[in-house]
Scaffold this active site. Sequence first.
Site, PDB file in Angstrom:
ATOM      1  CD  GLU A 131      14.721  -6.326 -17.888  1.00 44.43           C
ATOM      2  OE1 GLU A 131      14.297  -7.427 -18.283  1.00 44.43           O
ATOM      3  OE2 GLU A 131      15.768  -5.800 -18.296  1.00 44.43           O
ATOM      4  N   PRO A 132       9.485  -6.050 -16.233  1.00 43.58           N
ATOM      5  CG  PRO A 132       8.114  -5.501 -18.044  1.00 43.58           C
ATOM      6  CD  PRO A 132       9.541  -5.456 -17.581  1.00 43.58           C
ATOM      7  CB  SER A 136      13.914 -10.918  -6.139  1.00 43.13           C
ATOM      8  OG  SER A 136      12.744 -10.484  -5.510  1.00 43.13           O
ATOM      9  CB  THR A 162      11.105   5.488  -7.575  1.00 44.94           C
ATOM     10  OG1 THR A 162      10.559   4.255  -7.109  1.00 44.94           O
ATOM     11  CG2 THR A 162      10.680   6.615  -6.662  1.00 44.94           C
ATOM     12  CD  GLN A 295      -1.537  -3.760  32.447  1.00 47.43           C
ATOM     13  OE1 GLN A 295      -2.226  -4.779  32.445  1.00 47.43           O
ATOM     14  NE2 GLN A 295      -0.649  -3.510  33.377  1.00 47.43           N
ATOM     15  CB  ILE A 353      -4.274   3.325  18.890  1.00 46.60           C
ATOM     16  CG1 ILE A 353      -3.433   2.329  19.688  1.00 46.60           C
ATOM     17  CG2 ILE A 353      -4.550   4.585  19.704  1.00 46.60           C
ATOM     18  CD1 ILE A 353      -2.038   2.825  20.048  1.00 46.60           C
ATOM     19  CG  HIS A 354      -6.074   6.587  14.888  1.00 48.55           C
ATOM     20  ND1 HIS A 354      -4.774   6.332  15.233  1.00 48.55           N
ATOM     21  CD2 HIS A 354      -6.144   7.926  14.667  1.00 48.55           C
ATOM     22  CE1 HIS A 354      -4.083   7.455  15.206  1.00 48.55           C
ATOM     23  NE2 HIS A 354      -4.886   8.443  14.876  1.00 48.55           N
ATOM     24  N   GLY A 356     -12.330   3.097  14.593  1.00 48.43           N
ATOM     25  CA  GLY A 356     -12.966   3.318  13.286  1.00 48.43           C
ATOM     26  C   GLY A 356     -12.407   4.527  12.570  1.00 48.43           C
ATOM     27  CD  GLU A 379      16.471   0.842  -2.722  1.00 46.83           C
ATOM     28  OE1 GLU A 379      17.359   0.164  -3.268  1.00 46.83           O
ATOM     29  OE2 GLU A 379      16.147   1.970  -3.111  1.00 46.83           O
TER      30      GLU A 379
END
Length: 401
Positions: A131-132, A136, A162, A295, A353-354, A356, A379
């Site tokens: 609810e709003p 939890s 959902t 590395q 790793i990508h 920018g 959940e």
Amino acid sequence: MARLAQTAGLTDVQQEILSTVRDFVDKEIIPVATELEHRDEYPQQIVDGLKELGLFGLMIPEEYGGLGESLLTYALCVEEIARGWMSVSGIINTHFIVAYMLKQHGTREQKEHFLPRMAAGDIRGAFSMSEPALGSDVSAITSKAVKDGEEYVLNGQKMWLTNGGTSSLVAVLVRSDEGHPEGTAPHKSMTTFLVEKEPGFGEVRPGLTIPGKIDKMGYKGVDTTELIMDGLRISADRVLGGVTGRGFYQMMDGVEVGRVNVAARGCGVAQRAFELGVQYAQQRHTFGKPIAQHQAIQFKLAEMATKVEAAHAMMVNAARKKDSGERNDLEAGMAKYLASEYCKEVVEDAFRIHGGYGFSKEYEIERLYREAPMLLIGEGTAEIQKMIIGRRLLEEYRFQG
Ligand SMILES: Cc1cc2nc3c(=O)[nH]c(=O)nc-3n(C[C@H](O)[C@H](O)[C@H](O)COP(=O)(O)OP(=O)(O)OC[C@H]3O[C@@H](n4cnc5c(N)ncnc54)[C@H](O)[C@@H]3O)c2cc1C
């Protein structure tokens, strides 16, 4: 790419189902996922494909038209689907939880009425506890049902459903004091109602409004909504299991299998992030060599792959435990907690790793980076998982002195 996240001991049928789903994900989901997500577009064609594959009935018993498969098969399919696009696994997840709750707790009439059409994907499920003012703390629910003849009248506001718009059956948890004397513990005075409605937005049934989609940072494509009950009349035979006061336990049972499912989603998203990272690291050159040859990047890949393996193993363990008929709240809590945290970390490493380019919407990792946080919340948050894990550990390791 198949080296990681292998599962030993699968039957031929399980392997065949998984290979069909993997094929579907590679051909029908991955190529379109990012574009649809950026447009926040419901993946109708993908959903139709999943219907054809029978995935909406994967765990529904064969006597009700489903495939009668185990939680493990289901979780491994979800892992594959989330590897393609997490939102698609969200479309199946709430449906699966409602079907599971009906299978476990529904009356014979309720099972016969809903499960065959759910197995075909013609009725699609959503579930609603939050609810709003609460998520939890489920015991603080204020939405209420009051008996009026052979019907109940429901009032209150729900939040974060959902599939709230696209579903036609919502399992709604409300307070129902009738028959429960004052002072009854909150979790013993809650009831799950099976609320049928038209898919869509606005007043979808007299007394029931789905206002519209909540605009989210990620997990787009799948609709997440509020639900407003204002004098909503529900017939008494739509109380799940036919008896009031059991809703809290029914929902917690559903959420327990849902947690394995969220763990599986974390595994799938992490796998995809690893795939993207390990590919990019071999293509991008800096200082005269592919960054994979530095590395520091290799160490990142090693950590990412180790996390993918560990999360997969815990998720499989939790699913198998439930399939064996044993209580699995400890394992499901651990798997959900670890898989969602690792997922976020693996996604973040793949993003780094990508360089920018990870920040560009042209790269898939940008989408994953916005999707992973949802798994930390849905959940039950990490804190809630740790409360469950901690309580169970103290039960298991009770001090005997
Ligand atoms: C995209 C999305 C989809 C969702 N779909 C559904 C759905 O289909 N159905 C549904 O019913 N709900 C759904 N939810 C709601 C979700 O289950 C809740 O958001 C979640 O349980 C957390 O509740 P909350 O947001 O109210 O946070 P709160 O409960 O207010 O918690 C806020 C913070 O406090 C922490 N906290 C709370 N209590 C304690 C404690 N005792 N000790 C320590 N820390 C604590 C939490 O971990 C969190 O960090 C969805 C949420 C999202 C974001």
